[in-house]
Write a protein that holds these residues in place. Structure first.
Motif, PDB file in Angstrom:
ATOM      1  N   UNK A 256      40.713  34.462  43.864  1.00  0.00           N
ATOM      2  CA  UNK A 256      42.054  34.849  44.266  1.00  0.00           C
ATOM      3  C   UNK A 256      42.122  36.239  44.876  1.00  0.00           C
ATOM      4  N   UNK A 257      41.218  37.105  44.499  1.00  0.00           N
ATOM      5  CA  UNK A 257      41.312  38.485  44.964  1.00  0.00           C
ATOM      6  C   UNK A 257      40.423  38.790  46.161  1.00  0.00           C
ATOM      7  N   UNK A 258      39.333  38.075  46.298  1.00  0.00           N
ATOM      8  CA  UNK A 258      38.368  38.446  47.339  1.00  0.00           C
ATOM      9  C   UNK A 258      38.103  37.359  48.366  1.00  0.00           C
ATOM     10  N   UNK A 259      38.327  36.103  48.002  1.00  0.00           N
ATOM     11  CA  UNK A 259      37.981  35.028  48.916  1.00  0.00           C
ATOM     12  C   UNK A 259      38.994  34.944  50.047  1.00  0.00           C
ATOM     13  N   UNK A 260      38.543  34.854  51.251  1.00  0.00           N
ATOM     14  CA  UNK A 260      39.409  34.836  52.431  1.00  0.00           C
ATOM     15  C   UNK A 260      39.560  33.435  53.010  1.00  0.00           C
ATOM     16  N   UNK A 261      39.341  32.427  52.168  1.00  0.00           N
ATOM     17  CA  UNK A 261      39.476  31.057  52.644  1.00  0.00           C
ATOM     18  C   UNK A 261      40.909  30.589  52.476  1.00  0.00           C
ATOM     19  N   UNK A 262      41.133  29.305  52.667  1.00  0.00           N
ATOM     20  CA  UNK A 262      42.491  28.766  52.695  1.00  0.00           C
ATOM     21  C   UNK A 262      43.196  28.852  51.354  1.00  0.00           C
ATOM     22  N   UNK A 263      42.491  29.112  50.277  1.00  0.00           N
ATOM     23  CA  UNK A 263      43.159  29.202  48.977  1.00  0.00           C
ATOM     24  C   UNK A 263      42.677  28.091  48.070  1.00  0.00           C
ATOM     25  N   UNK A 264      43.583  27.516  47.279  1.00  0.00           N
ATOM     26  CA  UNK A 264      43.208  26.498  46.320  1.00  0.00           C
ATOM     27  C   UNK A 264      42.601  25.291  47.000  1.00  0.00           C
TER      28      UNK A 264
ATOM     29  N   UNK B 220      35.101  34.331  31.455  1.00  0.00           N
ATOM     30  CA  UNK B 220      34.409  33.820  32.639  1.00  0.00           C
ATOM     31  C   UNK B 220      35.415  33.373  33.696  1.00  0.00           C
ATOM     32  N   UNK B 221      36.442  32.612  33.287  1.00  0.00           N
ATOM     33  CA  UNK B 221      37.468  32.164  34.233  1.00  0.00           C
ATOM     34  C   UNK B 221      38.161  33.359  34.882  1.00  0.00           C
ATOM     35  N   UNK B 222      38.452  34.359  34.088  1.00  0.00           N
ATOM     36  CA  UNK B 222      39.142  35.536  34.618  1.00  0.00           C
ATOM     37  C   UNK B 222      38.294  36.249  35.667  1.00  0.00           C
ATOM     38  N   UNK B 223      36.994  36.364  35.420  1.00  0.00           N
ATOM     39  CA  UNK B 223      36.098  36.986  36.396  1.00  0.00           C
ATOM     40  C   UNK B 223      36.008  36.137  37.665  1.00  0.00           C
ATOM     41  N   UNK B 224      35.919  34.825  37.502  1.00  0.00           N
ATOM     42  CA  UNK B 224      35.810  33.943  38.657  1.00  0.00           C
ATOM     43  C   UNK B 224      37.040  34.053  39.553  1.00  0.00           C
ATOM     44  N   UNK B 225      38.188  34.291  38.948  1.00  0.00           N
ATOM     45  CA  UNK B 225      39.420  34.324  39.718  1.00  0.00           C
ATOM     46  C   UNK B 225      39.775  35.712  40.232  1.00  0.00           C
ATOM     47  N   UNK B 226      39.519  36.747  39.415  1.00  0.00           N
ATOM     48  CA  UNK B 226      40.093  38.048  39.734  1.00  0.00           C
ATOM     49  C   UNK B 226      39.092  39.195  39.869  1.00  0.00           C
ATOM     50  N   UNK B 227      37.812  38.891  39.880  1.00  0.00           N
ATOM     51  CA  UNK B 227      36.854  39.964  40.137  1.00  0.00           C
ATOM     52  C   UNK B 227      37.153  40.584  41.505  1.00  0.00           C
ATOM     53  N   UNK B 228      37.161  41.903  41.539  1.00  0.00           N
ATOM     54  CA  UNK B 228      37.588  42.602  42.759  1.00  0.00           C
ATOM     55  C   UNK B 228      36.722  42.258  43.960  1.00  0.00           C
ATOM     56  N   UNK B 229      35.452  41.975  43.732  1.00  0.00           N
ATOM     57  CA  UNK B 229      34.542  41.751  44.855  1.00  0.00           C
ATOM     58  C   UNK B 229      34.256  40.273  45.128  1.00  0.00           C
ATOM     59  N   UNK B 230      34.377  39.421  44.097  1.00  0.00           N
ATOM     60  CA  UNK B 230      33.993  38.024  44.301  1.00  0.00           C
ATOM     61  C   UNK B 230      34.954  37.002  43.758  1.00  0.00           C
TER      62      UNK B 230
END
Length: 362
Positions: free
Chosen positions: A36-44, A23-33
């Motif tokens: 870390x990979x898809x969010x265009x906000x300021x980051x952490x 679940x953590x891996x999907x939350x962080x690295x899912x290609x679409x959502x």
């Protein structure tokens, strides 16, 4: 439910519950959502130590320079930062190294290991005025282990996926993420872990029902890999994060969104997930890779030994109108009631290398 939550729920419906680590891996690295990979906000969403005070990054930069000097200034060093966030730490570290050891930067290659395209853009902007030549890699791999490495991993290991196990009357069962009535929910695998002796600490037998134990195979594998590289090529690795330095139990998985605590299962990908780092486990893994291990010690002791108090005094003298803000920021880093005790430092060097800076206290 946001699009990633719907995607995860559908996956669970077709394949069955997934582990907390999945679940953590999907939350962080899912290609679409993924965050870390898809969010265009300021980051952490966490406020990290480099954002608290410039002295933090400066101290770590001086740690690199002093470690390099103490080891005889090995040729062709590589300075690596894992998960460099907005680039603040590296900017402060490079400024300190430039002033204290410009000869290091004259021969060093600088690499930022970053998986987020959005954060890479921020880092390039933050570091565009530095004279250093900087390269980016998406992951730490063998391509980065062919020369002496001086590696910094600040608040990086806490983001690596963890498995969670819960003590029940039938044994240790893994906590899973399931889908109940269209909503993501926690559940337990009905079958206990068959080889719990290899997964859990020796004190597992004394744990009461309901106790939670977390383990991160990804973190342990990376610590061993870094330890092996340092043992073979020389240099040093500095790991700083929040976590514990004694065997224990507890559910430390947390989510933060917009600077505030959030529900771990709500709006996946829109918040930052992390868990406390098991420093003793990291130390054992690094030692298994062949490295000499120092620590863990508290961030308070480590930074004090590096001279953060003296640096703060000089900074206040140069900026008297900001004296109160500077003092408050440094106190937040070193005060045991703030970040000073919860955050730890672990250092890896080659066997036989000089004792690294930061461990001269007591």
């Amino acid at each position: 439910m946001n699009p990633l939550a719907t995607k995860i729920a559908r996956w669970i419906e077709s394949q069955g519950p997934i582990s907390v680590a999945q679940y953590m891996n999907l939350c962080q690295f899912d290609a679409e959502g993924g965050s870390y990979t898809a969010r265009q906000t300021i980051g952490r969403d966490f406020i990290t130590s480099p954002e608290v005070s410039q002295t933090f990054g400066e101290m770590l930069g001086l740690w690199v320079a002093q470690t390099w000097y103490d080891q005889g200034r090995p040729a062709n060093p590589r300075l690596i930062e894992m998960g460099p966030g907005r680039g603040t730490l590296m900017a402060d570290a490079l400024r300190a190294i430039t002033a204290a050891a410009p000869e290091f930067l004259a021969v060093a290659e600088i690499v930022l290991v970053e998986a987020s395209p959005a954060l890479m853009t921020m880092q390039r902007e933050k570091l565009k005025l530095t004279s250093a030549d900087i390269a980016w890699h998406e992951r730490f791999d063998d391509a980065l282990t062919d020369r002496p490495l001086y590696l910094i991993a600040n608040e990086f290991f806490d983001c690596l996926p963890v498995h969670q196990y819960v003590k029940t009357e039938r044994g240790w069962c893994e906590r899973m993420v399931g889908n109940k009535d269209g909503a993501l929910t926690f559940a337990l695998n009905p079958d206990p872990v068959p080889n719990s002796a290899t997964l859990l600490p020796p004190s597992r037998g004394t744990a009461k029902d309901g106790a939670v134990y977390e383990v991160s195979p990804a973190a342990l594998a990376l610590a061993e890999e870094i330890g092996r590289a340092v043992a073979k090529q020389g240099g040093g690795a500095l790991i700083m994060d929040y976590g514990y330095d004694s065997a224990g139990f507890g559910d430390t998985l947390q989510a933060v969104a917009n600077g505030k605590p959030a529900d771990v299962l709500n709006e996946p990908g829109d918040s930052d997930l992390s868990a406390h780092v098991d420093f003793l486990a990291l130390a054992r893994a690094a030692a298994a890779g062949g490295a000499a291990v120092y620590g863990p010690t508290t961030q308070c002791n480590f930074l004090a030994d590096l001279g953060i108090g003296e640096r703060g005094e000089r900074l206040i003298k140069s900026n008297p109108t900001d004296a109160r803000d500077i003092a408050i920021a440094i106190d937040r880093l070193v005060n045991p009631a703030e970040m000073g005790a919860l955050f730890k430092a672990l250092v890896l060097v080659a066997q036989g290398a000089p004792k690294p800076p930061g461990f001269g206290f007591g």
